[in-house]
Design a protein around this motif. Structure first.
Motif, PDB file in Angstrom:
ATOM      1  N   GLU A  88     -17.464  27.017 -14.231  1.00  0.00           N
ATOM      2  CA  GLU A  88     -16.694  27.283 -13.024  1.00  0.00           C
ATOM      3  C   GLU A  88     -16.110  25.940 -12.595  1.00  0.00           C
ATOM      4  O   GLU A  88     -16.842  24.969 -12.436  1.00  0.00           O
ATOM      5  CB  GLU A  88     -17.664  27.822 -11.961  1.00  0.00           C
ATOM      6  CG  GLU A  88     -17.007  28.341 -10.730  1.00  0.00           C
ATOM      7  CD  GLU A  88     -18.037  28.996  -9.780  1.00  0.00           C
ATOM      8  OE1 GLU A  88     -19.059  29.542 -10.256  1.00  0.00           O
ATOM      9  OE2 GLU A  88     -17.804  28.934  -8.571  1.00  0.00           O
ATOM     10  N   VAL A  93     -13.422  30.608 -12.484  1.00  0.00           N
ATOM     11  CA  VAL A  93     -14.412  30.791 -13.554  1.00  0.00           C
ATOM     12  C   VAL A  93     -13.663  30.884 -14.887  1.00  0.00           C
ATOM     13  O   VAL A  93     -13.043  31.893 -15.201  1.00  0.00           O
ATOM     14  CB  VAL A  93     -15.277  32.046 -13.311  1.00  0.00           C
ATOM     15  CG1 VAL A  93     -16.281  32.219 -14.449  1.00  0.00           C
ATOM     16  CG2 VAL A  93     -15.985  31.942 -11.972  1.00  0.00           C
ATOM     17  N   SER A 147     -17.414  32.643 -18.949  1.00  0.00           N
ATOM     18  CA  SER A 147     -18.540  33.374 -18.379  1.00  0.00           C
ATOM     19  C   SER A 147     -19.283  34.159 -19.457  1.00  0.00           C
ATOM     20  O   SER A 147     -18.655  34.825 -20.284  1.00  0.00           O
ATOM     21  CB  SER A 147     -18.003  34.317 -17.298  1.00  0.00           C
ATOM     22  OG  SER A 147     -19.027  35.110 -16.793  1.00  0.00           O
TER      23      SER A 147
END
Ligand code: ATP
Length: 236
Positions: free
Chosen positions: A15, A21, A24
């Motif tokens: 992030e 972000v 992920s």
């Protein structure tokens, strides 16, 4: 755990400071002899993932293991990875070979003639290593950068879009270079935004979009995936 595995990425998250972000839940492994393609459109998070792997930026969460050693910035195990993630600057008035030697001296690592010669041979630089880099074409510069990443024959080679800006014959040559490299138990992780390129070059693919893995596995299985998964990544 992961002792014989060149790279294991576990639940990686990045992030950025602005809250974006970029990566992920990214989870994958690279095994000896594999050429793994990290495939995805622009902005998918490929460069971010590779920069985290090279310790150039810290992950927000998750772990990376290189031959079973947890990777943290400055880890000694980083010496087992050769990388082209950020374009190296070459000194224009030195030859390609002189540049590589200067780079290697700066790493402070022991010299091994045989490894040096083999890296140059695999990179296919030929006699052009003796020319000043200021006279290099983009393709030659790129190949020199890859030779630099291969110096010392690291067990894992990590390359960010190495075919960027190359013409089709140079791309074909790059394919051969990577496939030659991934022998003798060495492994390659290479990013690309072109499905066809990954299909032709890689043994395995990890397909990412918007920071997440949307498919992964042997290349033969990935290209058989539903077009809805892959369509976006083939569309430049
Ligand atoms: P490309 O092929 O264009 O390089 P990529 O798959 O490598 O794409 P990244 O460069 O990892 O993608 O970028 C992923 C996302 O993260 C992009 O939306 C980008 O704008 C964003 N990003 C990258 N660096 C930063 C940063 N320092 N701060 C905020 N966002 C960033």
């Amino acid at each position: 755990q992961y002792a014989g595995v060149p790279l294991a990425v576990r639940d990686l998250r990045k992030e950025y400071a602005d809250g974006f972000v970029a990566v992920s839940r990214v989870d994958f492994e690279v095994h000896p002899g594999q050429v793994v393609g990290l495939l995805g459109p622009n902005g998918a998070g490929k460069t971010t993932t590779l920069r985290v792997l090279m310790g150039l930026t810290r992950p927000t969460a998750g772990e990376i293991y290189v031959f079973g050693h947890r990777l943290v910035p400055g880890s000694p195990v980083l010496s087992r990875i050769g990388a082209l993630v950020e374009g190296p600057g070459f000194l224009p008035h030195l030859s390609g070979l002189e540049n590589l030697k200067a780079y290697w001296r700066a790493t402070g690592r022991p010299w091994a003639d045989a490894h040096f010669d083999e890296a140059l041979e695999i990179a296919g630089l030929g006699a052009s290593v003796h020319r000043r880099t200021k006279n290099y074409s983009h393709g030659m510069r790129q190949r020199l950068a890859i030779a630099q990443a291969m110096l010392g024959l690291p067990e894992l080679l990590v390359l960010d879009e190495p075919t960027d800006g190359l013409d089709p014959p140079q791309i074909a040559e790059m394919r051969r270079v990577l496939q030659r490299y991934a022998t003798d138990g060495r492994a390659v992780l290479v990013s690309s935004h072109l499905l066809a390129e990954v299909e032709q070059t890689c043994t395995h693919a990890v397909v990412v979009n918007k920071g997440r893995i949307v498919a992964s596995g042997p290349v033969g299985e990935i290209v058989g995936e539903s077009p809805s998964v892959l369509f976006e990544v083939t569309d430049p």
